[in-house]
Every structure is written in C-alpha cells, then in structure tokens.
Design an enzyme around this catalytic site. Structure first.
Site, PDB file in Angstrom:
ATOM      1  N   LYS A  82       0.818  -1.224   0.000  1.00 30.06           N
ATOM      2  CA  LYS A  82       0.000   0.000   0.000  1.00 30.06           C
ATOM      3  C   LYS A  82       0.844   1.264   0.000  1.00 30.06           C
ATOM      4  O   LYS A  82       0.403   2.308  -0.474  1.00 30.06           O
ATOM      5  CB  LYS A  82      -0.982  -0.004   1.168  1.00 30.06           C
ATOM      6  CG  LYS A  82      -2.063  -1.063   1.000  1.00 30.06           C
ATOM      7  CD  LYS A  82      -3.299  -0.811   1.820  1.00 30.06           C
ATOM      8  CE  LYS A  82      -4.386  -1.821   1.454  1.00 30.06           C
ATOM      9  NZ  LYS A  82      -5.452  -1.915   2.413  1.00 30.06           N
TER      10      LYS A  82
ATOM     11  N   LYS B  34     -11.206  -4.159  -2.743  1.00 25.28           N
ATOM     12  CA  LYS B  34     -12.128  -3.020  -2.614  1.00 25.28           C
ATOM     13  C   LYS B  34     -11.527  -1.767  -3.234  1.00 25.28           C
ATOM     14  O   LYS B  34     -12.231  -0.892  -3.707  1.00 25.28           O
ATOM     15  CB  LYS B  34     -12.366  -2.712  -1.131  1.00 25.28           C
ATOM     16  CG  LYS B  34     -13.253  -3.669  -0.394  1.00 25.28           C
ATOM     17  CD  LYS B  34     -13.734  -3.002   0.895  1.00 25.28           C
ATOM     18  CE  LYS B  34     -13.974  -4.000   2.005  1.00 25.28           C
ATOM     19  NZ  LYS B  34     -12.945  -3.989   3.040  1.00 25.28           N
TER      20      LYS B  34
ATOM     21  N   LYS C  75      -5.406 -10.038  -6.529  1.00 28.45           N
ATOM     22  CA  LYS C  75      -6.534 -10.303  -5.631  1.00 28.45           C
ATOM     23  C   LYS C  75      -7.725  -9.380  -5.954  1.00 28.45           C
ATOM     24  O   LYS C  75      -7.503  -8.210  -6.292  1.00 28.45           O
ATOM     25  CB  LYS C  75      -6.030 -10.022  -4.204  1.00 28.45           C
ATOM     26  CG  LYS C  75      -6.905 -10.438  -3.088  1.00 28.45           C
ATOM     27  CD  LYS C  75      -6.325  -9.924  -1.770  1.00 28.45           C
ATOM     28  CE  LYS C  75      -6.412  -8.428  -1.666  1.00 28.45           C
ATOM     29  NZ  LYS C  75      -6.523  -7.861  -0.332  1.00 28.45           N
TER      30      LYS C  75
HETATM   31  P1  TYM Z   1     -10.723  -6.164   4.677  1.00 26.14           P
HETATM   32  O1  TYM Z   1     -11.745  -5.156   5.052  1.00 26.14           O
HETATM   33  O2  TYM Z   1      -9.756  -5.820   3.596  1.00 26.14           O
HETATM   34  O3  TYM Z   1     -11.424  -7.508   4.238  1.00 26.14           O
HETATM   35  C1  TYM Z   1     -12.436  -8.142   5.020  1.00 26.14           C
HETATM   36  C2  TYM Z   1     -12.312  -9.649   4.887  1.00 26.14           C
HETATM   37  O4  TYM Z   1     -12.439 -10.045   3.510  1.00 26.14           O
HETATM   38  C3  TYM Z   1     -11.328 -10.866   3.141  1.00 26.14           C
HETATM   39  N1  TYM Z   1     -11.021 -10.623   1.716  1.00 26.14           N
HETATM   40  C4  TYM Z   1     -10.953 -11.596   0.789  1.00 26.14           C
HETATM   41  N2  TYM Z   1     -11.146 -12.921   0.870  1.00 26.14           N
HETATM   42  C5  TYM Z   1     -11.000 -13.630  -0.274  1.00 26.14           C
HETATM   43  N3  TYM Z   1     -10.675 -13.079  -1.476  1.00 26.14           N
HETATM   44  C6  TYM Z   1     -10.484 -11.757  -1.602  1.00 26.14           C
HETATM   45  N4  TYM Z   1     -10.187 -11.220  -2.766  1.00 26.14           N
HETATM   46  C7  TYM Z   1     -10.623 -10.941  -0.421  1.00 26.14           C
HETATM   47  N5  TYM Z   1     -10.502  -9.610  -0.185  1.00 26.14           N
HETATM   48  C8  TYM Z   1     -10.745  -9.442   1.129  1.00 26.14           C
HETATM   49  C9  TYM Z   1     -10.199 -10.399   4.042  1.00 26.14           C
HETATM   50  O5  TYM Z   1      -9.177 -11.384   4.150  1.00 26.14           O
HETATM   51  C10 TYM Z   1     -10.923 -10.166   5.336  1.00 26.14           C
HETATM   52  O6  TYM Z   1     -11.079 -11.370   6.057  1.00 26.14           O
HETATM   53  N6  TYM Z   1      -7.232  -5.807   8.243  1.00 26.14           N
HETATM   54  C11 TYM Z   1      -8.541  -6.347   7.939  1.00 26.14           C
HETATM   55  C12 TYM Z   1      -9.624  -5.901   8.914  1.00 26.14           C
HETATM   56  C13 TYM Z   1      -9.350  -6.183  10.352  1.00 26.14           C
HETATM   57  C14 TYM Z   1      -9.390  -7.450  10.981  1.00 26.14           C
HETATM   58  C15 TYM Z   1      -9.137  -7.180  12.369  1.00 26.14           C
HETATM   59  C16 TYM Z   1      -9.591  -8.747  10.532  1.00 26.14           C
HETATM   60  C17 TYM Z   1      -9.088  -5.245  11.330  1.00 26.14           C
HETATM   61  N7  TYM Z   1      -8.961  -5.849  12.530  1.00 26.14           N
HETATM   62  C18 TYM Z   1      -9.075  -8.232  13.302  1.00 26.14           C
HETATM   63  C19 TYM Z   1      -9.534  -9.785  11.472  1.00 26.14           C
HETATM   64  C20 TYM Z   1      -9.280  -9.522  12.837  1.00 26.14           C
HETATM   65  C21 TYM Z   1      -8.958  -5.872   6.555  1.00 26.14           C
HETATM   66  O7  TYM Z   1      -8.537  -4.849   6.099  1.00 26.14           O
HETATM   67  O8  TYM Z   1      -9.929  -6.652   5.959  1.00 26.14           O
END
Ligand code: TYM
Length: 351
Positions: free
Chosen positions: A134, A219, A216
């Site tokens: 990023k 968003k 991947k």
């Molecule tokens: P975030 O908001 O990017 O994504 C949320 C969840 O979606 C999953 N994900 C995917 N799974 C499969 N294929 C994809 N292309 C894909 N894109 C996203 C992510 O792996 C995630 O599970 N840092 C985290 C948020 C967070 C978090 C936490 C997660 C903050 N604190 C504590 C677990 C525990 C994030 O940005 O997810």
C-alpha cells in the site's frame, strides 16, 4: 484447541475460573468500511462468519479506525460505515447470535493499540507485505497509521481473548504478528493474552480479480471490471462475467496452468455448494461460453435475496444503528474487563 491462558472474560463468571476448553471458542474478525464490498469479501470471510455463527462465541467489528489509514472524508467514512452495518445484517449476521459493533465505539481498541506499540518492533512492521504494497515506495507520504495498522488489528483480536480469526488469505500475516506481540507481552508481563489461530478456508480464501487472475479482488481496485460488488445489478454481473479473463484452451477445468478458470470455478463452487470436480464434469466439452452464462445467473440468484434485504435495511437505517449500539455495549464489557487486567500488569495502576 487448548491455550495456555485462562479465559478471563466470561461475563458473569469469576475471572481466572473458566478455561477456553470448557467454554465455546471465541471468534473475532473485522472488516473495513472502505466501500465496494465485493464477492471476495463474501466468499473469503463473511459467509464463513455467518455459517459458523451458531458454533462460536462471536465478535465482529466494523473497523472504521483502520479505514483512517488511507485518505478518506468524514462523509464517506460515515456513509461507508452505515452501508457496511446494513450489509453485514443483510448477509445474515444475527445480532442475537453475534456481537456486531463499530470499532471506534469501544475506546479500549485505541488504548490497547498504543500499549502494544511498546512491544512492537519497528522492523517487524516495516516487513509487513500489506504496508509494502500500500505504501509502494511512497513511505515519505503515507500516514503513520498505515504503518501501525497491524498493531491496532492485534489489539482488536487480543482484547477479546480470541481463539479463532476467520479471514481471507491476505490477513494471515496480521494474525501471525498478533501472536508474536501477544507472546512478547506475555513473556514481559506474565500470561495475559490468548494466542489466536487464523481460520482460513481452503476454498475462497483468495478470490482473484476477474480482469487479472494474478491479482486479488480488492475493494480499492479502481477498475470496475475487476470485482463484482454485492450491490451490482444483474446486467452488470452478466457483463462482468462475460468479459472475465479466461485461459487458453476451451475446457472448463481447474489447475495451476488455468488460474482464471480456477478462480471462476471456485466462485461457482462456493455459490452452488457443488465441489469443483462436479462442476468440471457438468461442463465437460461445453466450452467457456455456457459455463460463464450459468455462472452469471448463479451469482445473480445468490445475491438477489441479500440485495432485497439490503434495500429494506437502507430504508430503515435505525435497525443497523440500534444493532451496532447494542453490540458496542456488549463488546465494551469484555474490552473494559480485559483492559483492567492489562493496565495492572503493565504497571499503570498505583493501588
Ligand atoms: P478487509 O476489510 O480488507 O477484508 C475483510 C475480509 O475479507 C477478506 N477478503 C478476501 N477474501 C477472499 N478473497 C479476496 N479477494 C478478499 N478480499 C478481502 C479479508 O481477508 C478479510 O477477512 N485488516 C482487515 C480488517 C481487520 C481485521 C481485524 C480482521 C481489522 N482488525 C481483526 C480480522 C481480525 C482488513 O482490512 O480486511
């Protein structure tokens, strides 16, 4: 699974009395309100949260503080948070079964984040692949929040004595650093935090972009053709699947030499519940066209009930607002109890 730390946060149970093996496993996971919730989020994370909801003691968090690590505005953050709250409910998360809340409503997350920075090494944050991706060589300009992001994530997880963190593949490194910080904290101050395990499913943990199976689905991707959003109208879904990149050849089969078809077959399999070999058998000799037409209809049909529920929730935003407020009240009870222990262990209390 057994852990070495006694479960200290069972409400209505005396601290230090119940162990994780005697209680239901605690699940914590989070998602950023950064707009454009897509089918990767659904298949990699949210559907698993929903499917396992009755098995565990669940805490799910809309991580709006994490969303501040990239440029945003007041209006878009508020709108994205409301949209995501509606979306989680529309996807089937049930506030009666799970605690669902907005991160900034429970201030202990920020407090524990700061305390954990004292057991975090600069070098281990610099090695995080998400920061490297990023910041992409712009580290003079990106926010310090992007750098310390994994520490806030560790705080999220550790506050709730979490056993399992259901996430997609891209979050594995963040769960690993969480374990490292917990281990270091426990060694320095005495056993305080449970070491969490990532819960990453074999299928769907990494849904790839439709226009580039080497990337991947994300968003933040600026190309609308790369992802199917939860709110996409049926015709957009059909167009995106029709234009999705395929591999050379014409057989609908998965394999290392067919990354695009492997991705499309994974999506098909997860939405239909049919294993990939059964889907391959159905489309043997039929070519990509027939497969893509059916895949588009499958996605349209799977998203339709969620979209209907979402429209209802959008018409009455108070439903999600009330659910989040109640979730925050319940989360705060756990978080406050844990922070009392942490403050005492570190030496922040005088009496
Ligand atoms: P975030 O908001 O990017 O994504 C949320 C969840 O979606 C999953 N994900 C995917 N799974 C499969 N294929 C994809 N292309 C894909 N894109 C996203 C992510 O792996 C995630 O599970 N840092 C985290 C948020 C967070 C978090 C936490 C997660 C903050 N604190 C504590 C677990 C525990 C994030 O940005 O997810």
């Amino acid at each position: 699974m057994s852990t070495t730390v006694t479960r200290q946060l069972e409400p209505n149970a005396a601290p230090h009395t119940r162990t994780t093996s005697a209680a239901r496993q605690r699940v914590f996971s989070g998602i950023q309100p950064s707009g454009n919730f897509h089918i990767g989020n659904l298949l990699g994370a949210i559907n698993n949260w929903v499917a396992q909801q009755s098995l565990y003691d669940n805490v799910f968090c809309i991580v709006n503080l994490h969303a501040l690590s990239l440029p945003t505005t007041r209006d878009s953050l508020r709108a994205n948070t409301q949209d995501l709250a509606n979306t989680l409910l529309a996807c089937g998360l049930d506030p009666a079964e799970s605690i669902i809340f907005v991160q900034s409503d429970v201030r202990e997350h920020s407090e524990l984040c700061w305390l954990l920075t004292s057991v975090t090494q600069f070098g281990e944050l610099r090695r995080m692949t998400q920061f490297k991706d990023k910041s992409a060589g712009r580290d003079e300009n990106v926010s310090a929040a992007l750098f310390t992001y994994p520490v806030l994530q560790a705080a999220d997880i550790l506050l709730y004595d979490t056993n399992l963190v259901p996430v997609g593949d891209d979050q594995k490194q963040h769960v690993e650093i969480t374990r490292d910080l917990a281990t270091r904290f426990n060694a320095r101050y005495g056993e305080t935090f449970v070491l969490p395990e990532p819960d990453i499913k074999a299928a769907g943990a990494r849904i790839m972009a439709l226009d580039n199976p080497a990337k991947k689905m994300s968003k933040s991707d600026a190309t609308p053709m790369s992802a199917i959003a939860l709110t996409d109208p049926a015709d957009d879904i059909r167009r995106k699947i029709k234009r999705a990149v395929t591999d050379s050849g014409s057989e609908v089969t998965a394999g290392p030499d067919k990354p695009a078809l492997t991705n499309l077959l994974t999506i098909y399999s997860l939405f239909s519940g049919e294993p990939i070999p059964a889907v391959e058998a159905t489309y043997a000799g039929k070519g990509y066209g027939a497969f893509k037409t059916d895949l588009a209809e499958l996605i349209v049909d799977a998203l339709a009930p969620i979209q209907i529920r979402l429209t209802e929730l959008e018409a009455d935003p108070g439903i999600a607002i009330a659910a989040m407020a109640n979730g925050a009240d319940r989360a705060r009870e756990y978080a406050a109890a844990k922070m009392a222990i942490v403050r005492e262990r570190i030496g922040l209390t005088l009496a």
